[in-house]
Write a protein that holds these residues in place. Structure first.
Motif, PDB file in Angstrom:
ATOM      1  N   TYR A 270       0.859  -1.181   0.000  1.00  0.00           N
ATOM      2  CA  TYR A 270       0.000   0.000   0.000  1.00  0.00           C
ATOM      3  C   TYR A 270       0.901   1.239   0.000  1.00  0.00           C
ATOM      4  CZ  TYR A 270      -3.698  -3.269   1.230  1.00  0.00           C
ATOM      5  OH  TYR A 270      -4.589  -4.332   1.225  1.00  0.00           O
ATOM      6  N   VAL A 271       1.083   1.807  -1.169  1.00  0.00           N
ATOM      7  CA  VAL A 271       1.949   2.975  -1.318  1.00  0.00           C
ATOM      8  C   VAL A 271       1.203   4.211  -0.815  1.00  0.00           C
ATOM      9  CG1 VAL A 271       3.255   4.359  -2.970  1.00  0.00           C
ATOM     10  CG2 VAL A 271       3.055   1.887  -3.288  1.00  0.00           C
ATOM     11  N   PRO A 272       1.853   5.105  -0.065  1.00  0.00           N
ATOM     12  CA  PRO A 272       1.169   6.312   0.425  1.00  0.00           C
ATOM     13  C   PRO A 272       0.713   7.218  -0.726  1.00  0.00           C
ATOM     14  CG  PRO A 272       3.206   5.926   1.643  1.00  0.00           C
ATOM     15  CD  PRO A 272       3.220   4.988   0.474  1.00  0.00           C
ATOM     16  N   TRP A 273      -0.228   8.088  -0.397  1.00  0.00           N
ATOM     17  CA  TRP A 273      -0.732   9.053  -1.369  1.00  0.00           C
ATOM     18  C   TRP A 273       0.366  10.049  -1.738  1.00  0.00           C
ATOM     19  CZ3 TRP A 273      -5.419   8.484  -3.593  1.00  0.00           C
ATOM     20  CH2 TRP A 273      -6.380   7.725  -2.931  1.00  0.00           C
ATOM     21  N   VAL A 274       0.371  10.450  -3.006  1.00  0.00           N
ATOM     22  CA  VAL A 274       1.283  11.480  -3.499  1.00  0.00           C
ATOM     23  C   VAL A 274       0.463  12.558  -4.195  1.00  0.00           C
ATOM     24  CG1 VAL A 274       3.092  12.000  -5.170  1.00  0.00           C
ATOM     25  CG2 VAL A 274       3.270   9.956  -3.749  1.00  0.00           C
ATOM     26  N   GLU A 275       0.701  13.816  -3.833  1.00  0.00           N
ATOM     27  CA  GLU A 275       0.027  14.924  -4.516  1.00  0.00           C
ATOM     28  C   GLU A 275       0.755  15.185  -5.830  1.00  0.00           C
ATOM     29  OE1 GLU A 275      -2.028  18.153  -5.809  1.00  0.00           O
ATOM     30  OE2 GLU A 275       0.131  18.290  -5.489  1.00  0.00           O
ATOM     31  N   VAL A 276       0.005  15.297  -6.926  1.00  0.00           N
ATOM     32  CA  VAL A 276       0.626  15.315  -8.255  1.00  0.00           C
ATOM     33  C   VAL A 276       1.557  16.513  -8.450  1.00  0.00           C
ATOM     34  CG1 VAL A 276      -1.216  13.964  -9.321  1.00  0.00           C
ATOM     35  CG2 VAL A 276      -1.418  16.461  -9.216  1.00  0.00           C
ATOM     36  N   ASP A 277       1.282  17.624  -7.774  1.00  0.00           N
ATOM     37  CA  ASP A 277       2.137  18.813  -7.881  1.00  0.00           C
ATOM     38  C   ASP A 277       2.937  19.047  -6.600  1.00  0.00           C
ATOM     39  OD1 ASP A 277       1.329  19.553 -10.515  1.00  0.00           O
ATOM     40  OD2 ASP A 277      -0.552  20.316  -9.694  1.00  0.00           O
ATOM     41  N   ASP A 278       3.066  18.006  -5.763  1.00  0.00           N
ATOM     42  CA  ASP A 278       3.825  18.075  -4.503  1.00  0.00           C
ATOM     43  C   ASP A 278       3.299  19.150  -3.555  1.00  0.00           C
ATOM     44  OD1 ASP A 278       5.455  15.989  -5.307  1.00  0.00           O
ATOM     45  OD2 ASP A 278       6.916  17.325  -6.257  1.00  0.00           O
ATOM     46  N   LEU A 279       1.971  19.335  -3.542  1.00  0.00           N
ATOM     47  CA  LEU A 279       1.366  20.349  -2.667  1.00  0.00           C
ATOM     48  C   LEU A 279       0.998  19.733  -1.317  1.00  0.00           C
ATOM     49  CD1 LEU A 279      -0.980  22.142  -5.244  1.00  0.00           C
ATOM     50  CD2 LEU A 279       1.312  22.815  -4.505  1.00  0.00           C
ATOM     51  N   GLN A 280       1.996  19.155  -0.649  1.00  0.00           N
ATOM     52  CA  GLN A 280       1.779  18.621   0.678  1.00  0.00           C
ATOM     53  C   GLN A 280       3.095  18.659   1.450  1.00  0.00           C
ATOM     54  OE1 GLN A 280       0.439  14.576   0.529  1.00  0.00           O
ATOM     55  NE2 GLN A 280       2.103  13.871  -0.777  1.00  0.00           N
ATOM     56  N   SER A 281       2.982  18.578   2.759  1.00  0.00           N
ATOM     57  CA  SER A 281       4.171  18.649   3.603  1.00  0.00           C
ATOM     58  C   SER A 281       3.951  17.795   4.841  1.00  0.00           C
ATOM     59  CB  SER A 281       4.475  20.098   4.003  1.00  0.00           C
ATOM     60  OG  SER A 281       3.399  20.640   4.764  1.00  0.00           O
ATOM     61  N   ASN A 282       5.048  17.550   5.545  1.00  0.00           N
ATOM     62  CA  ASN A 282       5.000  16.816   6.807  1.00  0.00           C
ATOM     63  C   ASN A 282       5.955  17.497   7.780  1.00  0.00           C
ATOM     64  OD1 ASN A 282       4.330  14.938   8.725  1.00  0.00           O
ATOM     65  ND2 ASN A 282       4.906  13.149   7.512  1.00  0.00           N
ATOM     66  N   PHE A 283       5.780  17.228   9.076  1.00  0.00           N
ATOM     67  CA  PHE A 283       6.561  17.916  10.096  1.00  0.00           C
ATOM     68  C   PHE A 283       7.703  17.033  10.573  1.00  0.00           C
ATOM     69  CE2 PHE A 283       7.308  19.398  14.499  1.00  0.00           C
ATOM     70  CZ  PHE A 283       7.584  20.730  14.225  1.00  0.00           C
ATOM     71  N   GLU A 285      10.076  16.439  13.473  1.00  0.00           N
ATOM     72  CA  GLU A 285      10.214  16.774  14.887  1.00  0.00           C
ATOM     73  C   GLU A 285      11.662  17.056  15.282  1.00  0.00           C
ATOM     74  OE1 GLU A 285       8.463  13.638  17.130  1.00  0.00           O
ATOM     75  OE2 GLU A 285       6.411  14.115  16.502  1.00  0.00           O
ATOM     76  N   ASP A 286      12.610  16.456  14.582  1.00  0.00           N
ATOM     77  CA  ASP A 286      14.016  16.677  14.924  1.00  0.00           C
ATOM     78  C   ASP A 286      14.466  18.097  14.615  1.00  0.00           C
ATOM     79  OD1 ASP A 286      14.105  14.091  15.767  1.00  0.00           O
ATOM     80  OD2 ASP A 286      15.300  13.329  14.079  1.00  0.00           O
ATOM     81  N   THR A 287      14.027  18.628  13.487  1.00  0.00           N
ATOM     82  CA  THR A 287      14.452  19.966  13.075  1.00  0.00           C
ATOM     83  C   THR A 287      13.429  21.044  13.411  1.00  0.00           C
ATOM     84  OG1 THR A 287      13.521  19.682  10.858  1.00  0.00           O
ATOM     85  CG2 THR A 287      15.800  18.968  11.194  1.00  0.00           C
ATOM     86  N   GLY A 288      12.186  20.624  13.743  1.00  0.00           N
ATOM     87  CA  GLY A 288      11.142  21.605  14.047  1.00  0.00           C
ATOM     88  C   GLY A 288      10.682  22.381  12.838  1.00  0.00           C
ATOM     89  N   THR A 289      10.791  21.767  11.657  1.00  0.00           N
ATOM     90  CA  THR A 289      10.402  22.442  10.416  1.00  0.00           C
ATOM     91  C   THR A 289       9.468  21.551   9.609  1.00  0.00           C
ATOM     92  OG1 THR A 289      12.328  21.544   9.243  1.00  0.00           O
ATOM     93  CG2 THR A 289      12.568  23.716  10.288  1.00  0.00           C
ATOM     94  N   PHE A 290       8.738  22.198   8.701  1.00  0.00           N
ATOM     95  CA  PHE A 290       7.899  21.466   7.764  1.00  0.00           C
ATOM     96  C   PHE A 290       8.737  21.081   6.539  1.00  0.00           C
ATOM     97  CE2 PHE A 290       4.516  23.479  10.188  1.00  0.00           C
ATOM     98  CZ  PHE A 290       3.585  22.461  10.263  1.00  0.00           C
ATOM     99  N   ARG A 298      13.685  14.503   3.136  1.00  0.00           N
ATOM    100  CA  ARG A 298      14.148  13.672   4.241  1.00  0.00           C
ATOM    101  C   ARG A 298      13.478  14.139   5.528  1.00  0.00           C
ATOM    102  NH1 ARG A 298      18.898  10.804   3.748  1.00  0.00           N
ATOM    103  NH2 ARG A 298      19.442  11.224   5.927  1.00  0.00           N
ATOM    104  N   ILE A 299      13.066  13.186   6.347  1.00  0.00           N
ATOM    105  CA  ILE A 299      12.470  13.474   7.653  1.00  0.00           C
ATOM    106  C   ILE A 299      13.166  12.600   8.692  1.00  0.00           C
ATOM    107  CG2 ILE A 299      10.373  13.356   9.066  1.00  0.00           C
ATOM    108  CD1 ILE A 299       8.751  14.004   6.635  1.00  0.00           C
ATOM    109  N   GLN A 300      13.675  13.246   9.730  1.00  0.00           N
ATOM    110  CA  GLN A 300      14.407  12.561  10.790  1.00  0.00           C
ATOM    111  C   GLN A 300      15.540  11.703  10.227  1.00  0.00           C
ATOM    112  OE1 GLN A 300      11.150  10.626  12.948  1.00  0.00           O
ATOM    113  NE2 GLN A 300      11.225  12.262  14.491  1.00  0.00           N
ATOM    114  N   GLY A 301      16.204  12.247   9.210  1.00  0.00           N
ATOM    115  CA  GLY A 301      17.354  11.584   8.626  1.00  0.00           C
ATOM    116  C   GLY A 301      17.023  10.440   7.695  1.00  0.00           C
ATOM    117  N   VAL A 302      15.763  10.231   7.373  1.00  0.00           N
ATOM    118  CA  VAL A 302      15.338   9.123   6.510  1.00  0.00           C
ATOM    119  C   VAL A 302      14.816   9.675   5.194  1.00  0.00           C
ATOM    120  CG1 VAL A 302      13.775   7.157   6.287  1.00  0.00           C
ATOM    121  CG2 VAL A 302      14.748   7.725   8.523  1.00  0.00           C
ATOM    122  N   ASP A 303      15.225   9.061   4.096  1.00  0.00           N
ATOM    123  CA  ASP A 303      14.706   9.471   2.781  1.00  0.00           C
ATOM    124  C   ASP A 303      13.238   9.061   2.662  1.00  0.00           C
ATOM    125  OD1 ASP A 303      17.130  10.542   1.864  1.00  0.00           O
ATOM    126  OD2 ASP A 303      17.851   8.560   1.257  1.00  0.00           O
TER     127      ASP A 303
END
Length: 324
Positions: A270-283, A285-290, A298-303
């Protein structure tokens, strides 16, 4: 003065439904049978509110609603030989919601002197005004609502009978897409209560409110709103897509005339959803940025790439059962 429930409104709810269901069966040969099925339903309803220009969500779904659903299924069953059978299926479903609020497209906020509310078509209805004592005014907060979902599925299953075994091997792939506009208080909300015109109006602390003083309508007439909120957003829709992959193998083993074992293994991705124009973000927690979706995100050092999250590639599901 005394507040009296002296307003009566008896609006008319309009609804129109159209539905079609068809099915065709055809024997191509004695060993090959095909059927097709198509269903269509369309609903248009106008849901009035308890007030002519909306009651800020008191009436759920108030406004103009259009819903259209379609489904198509094609199945082919082919007897290859006395021990081989193949079944192939194709399916498509489409569901479209388009719900707009009361006064949509009329720009009533501009008409009554509230600038900056009716900025585009999506924000062309009345702003919300909530009260402590009387019925709220304005459009529902979660409109306009647009959801267009399309799902395509291809499935194939092969059955082999040999001796006391019935083997099945199959798989499917599903391609999903959804176009969404999910608004939330995009025309703003003004809240009025009694306190702003009570005996403690303008007093920060050290005052006891006299419940016999103050009136939310008086606060409204003076323009003394307790809170003012508004959510800004892109008025366009966004589109997400994802595939789903599945495979399985199964063996029904007839051990004896009384006992049959059922053994199988299934694998899913089950592949996660992808927005066709990359109009989405995630937080992160390590860097405190979106982190905005991109191939190199990369999020928390993971691609994580455009998915903005990881997903399992080892989703195996064994199965065992028996009949006695």
């Amino acid at each position: 003065g005394q507040t009296i429930n002296n307003f009566l409104l008896n609006p008319i709810k309009n609804r129109k439904d159209n539905q079609i269901d068809t099915k065709v069966d055809h024997n191509v040969t004695a060993a090959n049978r095909v059927f097709g099925r198509y269903s269509f339903q369309k609903t248009h309803r106008i849901q009035p509110a308890s007030l002519p220009h909306g009651d800020a969500g008191f009436t759920f779904g108030a406004g103009d609603g259009n819903i259209k659903a379609q489904g198509l299924a094609i199945n082919d069953t082919h007897i290859i030989s006395s021990s081989w059978l193949n079944e192939a299926r194709f399916g498509w479903t489409s569901v479209k919601f388009n719900i707009t609020p009361i006064d949509y497209g009329t720009n009533p906020a501009n008409a009554v002197g509230l600038p900056g509310i009716n900025m585009n078509q999506a924000t062309s209805a009345m702003t919300q005004m909530t009260f402590q004592n009387i019925r709220n005014l304005g459009q529902n907060g979660n409109q306009p609502l647009i959801t267009n979902q399309n799902d395509f599925q291809i499935f194939d299953n092969v059955t082999k009978i040999t001796g006391r075994h019935t083997f099945k091997l199959g798989g499917s792939v599903t391609f999903r897409s959804r176009e969404i506009l999910n608004a939330d208080t995009i025309v703003g909300s003004f809240a009025f209560n009694n306190n702003m015109t009570s005996n403690c109006a303008g007093t920060v602390s050290g005052c006891t409110v006299n419940s016999n003083t103050g009136f939310d309508v008086a606060s409204f007439l003076l323009g003394y709103a307790t809170t003012k909120t508004r959510n800004m957003f892109d008025a366009g829709t966004y589109t997400e897509k994802r595939p789903e992959w599945s495979m399985y193998v199964q063996d029904d083993f007839r051990v004896s005339s009384k006992l049959t074992l059922n053994m199988g293994l299934r694998y899913d991705i089950y592949v996660p959803w992808v927005e066709v124009d990359d109009l989405q973000s995630n937080f992160d927690e390590d860097t405190g940025t979106f982190v905005v979706a991109s191939d190199g995100a990369r999020i928390q050092g993971v691609d994580v790439g455009r998915y903005l999250q990881t997903y399992s590639k080892s989703d195996f599901g064994p199965r065992f059962g028996f009949a006695y």
